[in-house]
Enzyme design. Sequence first.
Site, PDB file in Angstrom:
ATOM      1  N   ALA A 258       0.868  -1.189   0.000  1.00 49.94           N
ATOM      2  CA  ALA A 258       0.000   0.000   0.000  1.00 49.94           C
ATOM      3  C   ALA A 258       0.900   1.234   0.000  1.00 49.94           C
ATOM      4  CB  ALA A 258      -0.967  -0.003   1.177  1.00 49.94           C
TER       5      ALA A 258
ATOM      6  N   GLY B  14       5.760   8.407   1.041  1.00 51.10           N
ATOM      7  CA  GLY B  14       6.722   8.169   2.124  1.00 51.10           C
ATOM      8  C   GLY B  14       7.604   6.974   1.808  1.00 51.10           C
ATOM      9  N   HIS B  15       6.990   5.884   1.335  1.00 55.25           N
ATOM     10  CA  HIS B  15       7.784   4.708   0.951  1.00 55.25           C
ATOM     11  C   HIS B  15       8.693   5.062  -0.224  1.00 55.25           C
ATOM     12  CE1 HIS B  15       4.164   2.548   2.680  1.00 55.25           C
ATOM     13  NE2 HIS B  15       5.138   1.978   3.332  1.00 55.25           N
TER      14      HIS B  15
ATOM     15  N   GLY C  21      11.286   4.561   8.148  1.00 54.01           N
ATOM     16  CA  GLY C  21      10.773   5.921   8.286  1.00 54.01           C
ATOM     17  C   GLY C  21      10.732   6.361   9.743  1.00 54.01           C
ATOM     18  N   GLU C  22      10.978   7.637   9.969  1.00 56.07           N
ATOM     19  CA  GLU C  22      10.930   8.183  11.333  1.00 56.07           C
ATOM     20  C   GLU C  22       9.503   8.303  11.851  1.00 56.07           C
ATOM     21  OE1 GLU C  22      13.203  11.817  11.241  1.00 56.07           O
ATOM     22  OE2 GLU C  22      15.092  10.728  11.534  1.00 56.07           O
TER      23      GLU C  22
ATOM     24  N   ASP D 106       7.508   5.958  12.238  1.00 52.34           N
ATOM     25  CA  ASP D 106       7.423   4.847  13.196  1.00 52.34           C
ATOM     26  C   ASP D 106       8.623   4.946  14.122  1.00 52.34           C
ATOM     27  OD1 ASP D 106       5.063   3.367  12.143  1.00 52.34           O
ATOM     28  OD2 ASP D 106       6.294   3.375  10.345  1.00 52.34           O
TER      29      ASP D 106
ATOM     30  N   SER E  23      -0.041   4.357   4.961  1.00 48.42           N
ATOM     31  CA  SER E  23      -0.918   3.494   4.154  1.00 48.42           C
ATOM     32  C   SER E  23      -2.335   3.562   4.691  1.00 48.42           C
ATOM     33  CB  SER E  23      -0.433   2.048   4.211  1.00 48.42           C
ATOM     34  OG  SER E  23       0.905   1.996   3.788  1.00 48.42           O
ATOM     35  N   ARG E  24      -2.460   3.771   5.994  1.00 50.14           N
ATOM     36  CA  ARG E  24      -3.788   3.800   6.614  1.00 50.14           C
ATOM     37  C   ARG E  24      -4.599   5.028   6.184  1.00 50.14           C
ATOM     38  NH1 ARG E  24      -3.830   0.258  11.262  1.00 50.14           N
ATOM     39  NH2 ARG E  24      -1.784  -0.661  11.485  1.00 50.14           N
TER      40      ARG E  24
HETATM   41  O1  PAF Z   1       6.833  -0.314   9.115  1.00 56.24           O
HETATM   42  C1  PAF Z   1       6.324  -1.267   8.520  1.00 56.24           C
HETATM   43  O2  PAF Z   1       5.722  -1.130   7.453  1.00 56.24           O
HETATM   44  C2  PAF Z   1       6.451  -2.667   9.112  1.00 56.24           C
HETATM   45  O3  PAF Z   1       6.364  -2.633  10.493  1.00 56.24           O
HETATM   46  C3  PAF Z   1       7.727  -3.400   8.662  1.00 56.24           C
HETATM   47  C4  PAF Z   1       8.972  -2.707   9.155  1.00 56.24           C
HETATM   48  C5  PAF Z   1       7.746  -3.489   7.150  1.00 56.24           C
HETATM   49  C6  PAF Z   1       7.730  -4.823   9.219  1.00 56.24           C
HETATM   50  O4  PAF Z   1       6.625  -5.547   8.787  1.00 56.24           O
END
Ligand code: PAF
Length: 280
Positions: A32, A36-37, A147-148, A150, A186-187
């Site tokens: 998703a 950011g990704h 990513g920061e 998380d 993604s949410r």
């Molecule tokens: O941050 C995420 O998307 C997930 O926690 C990760 C690091 C891919 C592990 O499933």
Amino acid sequence: MKVIQTVKELQTLLRQYRQAEKNIGLVPTMGALHEGHATLVKRCVSENDICVVSVFVNPTQFNNSDDLKLYPRTPEKDYDLLESIGTHIAFTPTVEEIYPEPDTRIFDFGGLDKVMEGTFRPGHFNGVAQVVSKLFDFVKPDKAYFGEKDFQQLSIIKKMVKQMKLPVEIVAVPTVRESSGLAMSSRNQRLSEQQREYAAGIHRIMRESTLMMAEKTPDELTRLVTEWVNNVPELRVEYFRIVDGDSLQQISSWYDSGNIVGAIAVYCGEVRLIDNIRYR
Ligand code: PAF
């Protein structure tokens, strides 16, 4: 871009690259994908000869089966994006491939996993550590990108790398935000337009709070931020904590630490969002 589903095929290919002395970077994701990704992947592509992106919705990190079921999945869109930004390998394993048998490992992060997300999502970080340690083992990356947004996950992964003496450099990439300030996630795909506007209040309020450090104690600001966010329609704070960025323990005075972060989890309608802000 090669799309690979099995560990065996992945390892065979990566062995060839390693023999040719190529650097390998890894971006673990749950798909998703969003801007950011894309930022993580672009950084990985620019800093490594080979960029591997894993796309795997890891069941062991979900403590709520509805959350796992509702987690957005957009595989075709993900592959198009990954290809367009120069990814070399998309690793898209099945659950059976990653967990041919249940992973019973229990990690101990010396308390980093007992606060904030750890309190509200018991077992979540153990599941993250299970899958990330497996991915590190399969890919053996020189660098891995997180990513920061998380922030607590990042601390825990750094701790795991230290504890297990893994030869990988963890690269922390700043949070990418929509123009409203809402942290990309993604949410967010599950939010209505109206909810997105409300959710932008999370960052705005936390940012405003950083300007009030001279007048308020950390406790007072914690209460204020919680109250202000709760006053925005549809938002309900699960927690807001002002913590030392290393120990993740709450601080009671601004003089307690030189590394201070505010971390929040908020429900916007049914969707759980997290974000954080640096105070110092
Ligand atoms: O941050 C995420 O998307 C997930 O926690 C990760 C690091 C891919 C592990 O499933």
